[in-house]
Write an enzyme that holds these catalytic residues in place. Structure first.
Site, short mmCIF file in Angstrom:
data_model
loop_
_atom_site.label_atom_id
_atom_site.label_comp_id
_atom_site.label_asym_id
_atom_site.label_seq_id
_atom_site.Cartn_x
_atom_site.Cartn_y
_atom_site.Cartn_z
N CYS A 1 0.83 -1.20 0.00
CA CYS A 1 0.00 0.00 0.00
C CYS A 1 0.87 1.26 0.00
CB CYS A 1 -0.98 -0.03 1.18
SG CYS A 1 -2.42 1.03 0.92
N HIS B 1 -3.74 -5.78 1.10
CA HIS B 1 -3.44 -6.13 2.49
C HIS B 1 -3.90 -7.56 2.76
CE1 HIS B 1 -2.34 -2.07 3.74
NE2 HIS B 1 -3.42 -1.61 3.13
#
Length: 480
Positions: A328, A426
């Protein structure tokens, strides 16, 4: 409602343990936290976001995630401001002082969510936030006593004996809060006790006598609790399982670190040792992998990364043939350029990335919140995770993706030599196949241990621990 004498006293864990204990008794239980402040968030099936502590508590209940479990989520940004998420959606940002004016408007959403959950459950276990004694924040409070009194929910106060001064924590709380608030507290719990409990019997009696609240439990340290994810970033500074394996993974702790529970499945692996690198330390030369986790303030964290000299350490690591993974915000840092023209994360601007992937990122106000399912582009290892990010990443490097999503879209990027990679997904390492693939690339092998099963065992252990050291029958009578 479980409130604390301070932060990190164990509220989240006690709520999770109670949720699992009452579920094991056959009750339909749901968790609730009126207001949470955390950059560790989870994505709900309908594309909202809640604190990850509530996601763990929902797992303890065997319940699907709902935005109503955490109707107000504050995600700290640079300086003293925070992004405000209400019932799963971003509604704005505010400085700490300005947020006080938001709170009266948010109480309605909090009570609405609580009412929806109450209609679906036999029992709701509520978690407070921070300290019940923060009288400077009491006006228009929605996180602790303000909610408890508005909803008519009885309160149990938790103190942490491990940090010292627990008698003052509980008695001091009674002395500073309003009598009407004190009347909501039905008893106290002392958490994180070590040693012979008989040696603190006089302490329990003194607290009960001075506060007027009955003692409801003295809870010893629970070893299995360390296997559950920590919600707050300062939990990274406390002792957590890190392994003692031959594969050292270095993780720099940056000010805006987010969704660091991506690391937890790796802690399960005997071959892995995780080094959390703090300010003032160097990235260890013996690391086989440097993992850059998520960030709520990517450009500011990239500047902090450089101030620490970690960019120099990382370049040396790559020259030695080391591996790098960015997740991310960490993925965004690995590219050539980051742009924030609209000032989404703070002041508008642009920064040079670390230049390890041939991609660039532009931050926009549109937030991607969605489950993510697919497989690794290289070896087909399956994964199931989620995306939670602002902006988009593009460039020639995206032609060599790390992942292929179930709908055929390419996701992430991998360098030409295969040693540097990044992704927005994630939860990758929760999957056995993903961990095994990573460890094979690093010269090790996966243990075959299921992360999900380890979490379930830990939740059951915590529930049994609370059953042994608290009167859960009495707590049920309070709830009724």
């Amino acid at each position: 409602m479980i409130q604390g004498s301070g932060s990190d006293v164990g509220k989240s864990l006690i709520v999770a343990g109670l949720c699992r204990a009452y579920r094991n008794r056959g009750l339909k239980v749901l968790p609730f936290k009126p207001q949470n402040m955390s950059n560790n968030a989870a994505v709900t099936p309908d594309g909202g976001e809640i604190g990850r502590a509530q996601a763990m508590q929902a797992l303890a209940c065997g319940a699907p995630l709902s935005v109503d479990m955490n109707p107000v989520l504050l995600k700290p940004q640079t300086g003293n401001g925070a992004q405000i998420v209400v019932q799963g959606k971003v509604v704005g940002t505010a400085a700490a002082r300005d947020y006080q004016q938001w709170k009266p408007k948010l109480l309605g959403a909090v009570l609405d969510s609580f009412s929806k959950l109450a209609a679906k459950a036999d029992l709701i276990v509520v978690e407070g936030a921070g300290s019940a004694s923060e009288v400077n924040l009491r006006q228009n409070d929605i996180a602790n006593m303000g909610f408890a009194r508005a909803a008519g929910v009885p309160v149990i106060l938790v103190g942490d004996i491990d940090r010292g001064g627990v008698i003052a924590q509980i008695v001091g709380t009674k002395s500073v809060i309003a009598p009407e608030d004190a009347a909501m507290i039905q008893g106290f719990i002392i958490n994180k006790f070590r040693g012979d409990p008989t040696l603190f019997a006089d302490g329990m009696a003194f607290i009960a006598q001075r506060s007027g609240w009955p003692a409801l439990g003295l809870i010893p340290f629970c070893a299995e609790a360390a296997l559950l994810p920590a919600e707050d970033s300062f939990g990274l500074s406390t002792a957590r399982p890190k392994g003692r394996g031959k594969i050292l993974i270095a993780v720099p702790i940056l000010p805006g670190i987010a969704n660091f529970d991506d690391l937890d499945p790796l802690r399960l692996e005997p071959d892995v040792e995780i080094a959390m690198v703090r300010s003032g330390e160097v990235l260890p030369a013996e690391a086989r992998l440097v993992l850059l986790p998520g960030s709520k303030t990517t450009i500011a964290d990239l500047a902090a990364f450089r101030r620490e000299g970690w960019d120099i350490d990382l370049a040396a690591h790559v020259r030695r043939g080391g591996h790098v993974i960015g997740l991310c915000g960490g993925y965004q840092m690995l590219g050539r350029t980051l742009r924030d023209p609209a000032g989404v994360e703070g002041p508008s601007g642009e920064a040079a990335g670390l230049g390890l992937l041939d991609v660039e990122t532009e931050l926009t106000g549109d937030k991607t919140l969605a489950p993510a399912v697919g497989a690794s582009a290289a070896d087909g290892a399956p994964f199931k995770g989620y995306e939670m990010h602002l902006g988009r990443t593009f460039g020639p490097g995206c032609a060599a993706p790390l992942l292929i999503l179930a709908d055929g879209r390419r996701e992430g990027a991998v360098s030409a030599d295969g040693r540097v990679s990044g992704s927005y997904v994630h939860g990758l390492f929760s999957e056995l196949a993903q961990r095994a693939s990573l460890l094979a690339r690093l010269g090790g092998e996966g243990s075959g241990l299921s992360y999900e099963a380890s979490i379930e065992r830990a939740l059951d252990a915590v529930a049994n621990h609370l059953e042994s050291h608290m009167d859960l029958d009495h707590l049920l009578t309070l709830a009724s």
